[in-house]
Motif scaffolding. Structure first.
Motif, PDB file in Angstrom:
ATOM      1  N   ALA A  32       1.204  -1.012   4.438  1.00 38.06           N
ATOM      2  CA  ALA A  32       2.398  -0.806   3.615  1.00 38.06           C
ATOM      3  C   ALA A  32       3.639  -0.452   4.433  1.00 38.06           C
ATOM      4  O   ALA A  32       4.721  -0.960   4.164  1.00 38.06           O
ATOM      5  N   LYS A  35       3.679  -2.842   8.215  1.00 36.54           N
ATOM      6  CA  LYS A  35       3.594  -4.293   7.965  1.00 36.54           C
ATOM      7  C   LYS A  35       2.641  -4.998   8.934  1.00 36.54           C
ATOM      8  O   LYS A  35       2.893  -6.102   9.396  1.00 36.54           O
ATOM      9  N   GLU A  52       0.221 -11.818   4.004  1.00 40.64           N
ATOM     10  CA  GLU A  52       1.293 -11.036   3.361  1.00 40.64           C
ATOM     11  C   GLU A  52       1.223 -11.141   1.838  1.00 40.64           C
ATOM     12  O   GLU A  52       1.681 -10.239   1.140  1.00 40.64           O
ATOM     13  N   LYS A  53       0.617 -12.202   1.317  1.00 41.63           N
ATOM     14  CA  LYS A  53       0.453 -12.347  -0.134  1.00 41.63           C
ATOM     15  C   LYS A  53      -0.548 -11.319  -0.667  1.00 41.63           C
ATOM     16  O   LYS A  53      -0.384 -10.794  -1.767  1.00 41.63           O
ATOM     17  N   TRP A  54      -1.578 -11.013   0.105  1.00 39.93           N
ATOM     18  CA  TRP A  54      -2.646 -10.138  -0.342  1.00 39.93           C
ATOM     19  C   TRP A  54      -2.474  -8.701   0.133  1.00 39.93           C
ATOM     20  O   TRP A  54      -3.226  -7.818  -0.278  1.00 39.93           O
ATOM     21  N   ALA A  55      -1.486  -8.450   0.980  1.00 38.02           N
ATOM     22  CA  ALA A  55      -1.284  -7.110   1.557  1.00 38.02           C
ATOM     23  C   ALA A  55      -1.033  -6.027   0.510  1.00 38.02           C
ATOM     24  O   ALA A  55      -1.610  -4.937   0.627  1.00 38.02           O
ATOM     25  N   PRO A  56      -0.206  -6.245  -0.514  1.00 38.37           N
ATOM     26  CA  PRO A  56       0.004  -5.157  -1.485  1.00 38.37           C
ATOM     27  C   PRO A  56      -1.279  -4.738  -2.196  1.00 38.37           C
ATOM     28  O   PRO A  56      -1.502  -3.546  -2.434  1.00 38.37           O
ATOM     29  N   TYR A  57      -2.138  -5.694  -2.501  1.00 35.73           N
ATOM     30  CA  TYR A  57      -3.392  -5.372  -3.184  1.00 35.73           C
ATOM     31  C   TYR A  57      -4.308  -4.551  -2.280  1.00 35.73           C
ATOM     32  O   TYR A  57      -4.905  -3.559  -2.711  1.00 35.73           O
ATOM     33  N   GLU A  58      -4.416  -4.966  -1.040  1.00 36.12           N
ATOM     34  CA  GLU A  58      -5.261  -4.242  -0.080  1.00 36.12           C
ATOM     35  C   GLU A  58      -4.712  -2.844   0.169  1.00 36.12           C
ATOM     36  O   GLU A  58      -5.470  -1.879   0.272  1.00 36.12           O
ATOM     37  N   ALA A  59      -3.392  -2.725   0.266  1.00 31.39           N
ATOM     38  CA  ALA A  59      -2.780  -1.415   0.494  1.00 31.39           C
ATOM     39  C   ALA A  59      -3.048  -0.479  -0.682  1.00 31.39           C
ATOM     40  O   ALA A  59      -3.379   0.701  -0.480  1.00 31.39           O
ATOM     41  N   VAL A  60      -2.933  -0.980  -1.891  1.00 33.52           N
ATOM     42  CA  VAL A  60      -3.186  -0.148  -3.071  1.00 33.52           C
ATOM     43  C   VAL A  60      -4.649   0.257  -3.145  1.00 33.52           C
ATOM     44  O   VAL A  60      -4.964   1.423  -3.448  1.00 33.52           O
TER      45      VAL A  60
END
Length: 135
Positions: A32, A35, A52-60
């Motif tokens: 998050a 980056k 980068e498309k899947w990063a927000p889901y993994e971070a959450v």
């Protein structure tokens, strides 16, 4: 209090929460804030084509799981959580995090099937093979 397998397993789980929490929160921070998408949706040691498309889901996923385990550790140390409660919180969090990360990694990577299976599973209409071509 007699030392037995039950007490040993309880201590092992409680002590394992410390490094688990550290790694999950560190991974959420790296994704998050820094980056760094190298640990996003890993499948067979490789990142997906578009991490980068899947990063927000993994971070959450990592942030929520790390926060729950950190709260569990704090509750146990403060004496606020009973044994059954913190064991259920810790175990459920660990399993849910593993399942969600696994599902995300499988969703992020395209399905690599052999050619003959790709044609059978494809939802796109296929033109029939011409004379002399393989089926």
């Amino acid at each position: 209090m007699a030392f037995n397998v039950h007490i040993a397993m309880t201590w092992i789980l409680f002590l394992a929460l410390f490094p688990i929490t550290f790694f999950w929160l560190r991974r959420a921070w790296r994704i998050a804030i820094n980056k760094d998408f190298s640990e996003v949706a890993i499948k067979h040691g490789e990142s997906p084509p578009n991490p980068e498309k899947w990063a927000p889901y993994e971070a959450v996923i990592n942030l929520v799981a790390g926060s729950i385990t950190a709260a569990t550790i704090a509750g146990v140390l403060a004496g606020e959580l009973e044994y059954d409660t913190w064991m259920a919180l810790a175990g459920s969090t660990i399993w849910c995090k593993f399942f969600l990360s696994f599902a995300l990694s499988r969703q992020a990577h395209p399905m690599n099937l052999p050619g003959f299976m790709q044609r059978r599973i494809s939802f796109r209409p296929q033109k029939p093979p011409q004379d002399g071509e393989e089926k």
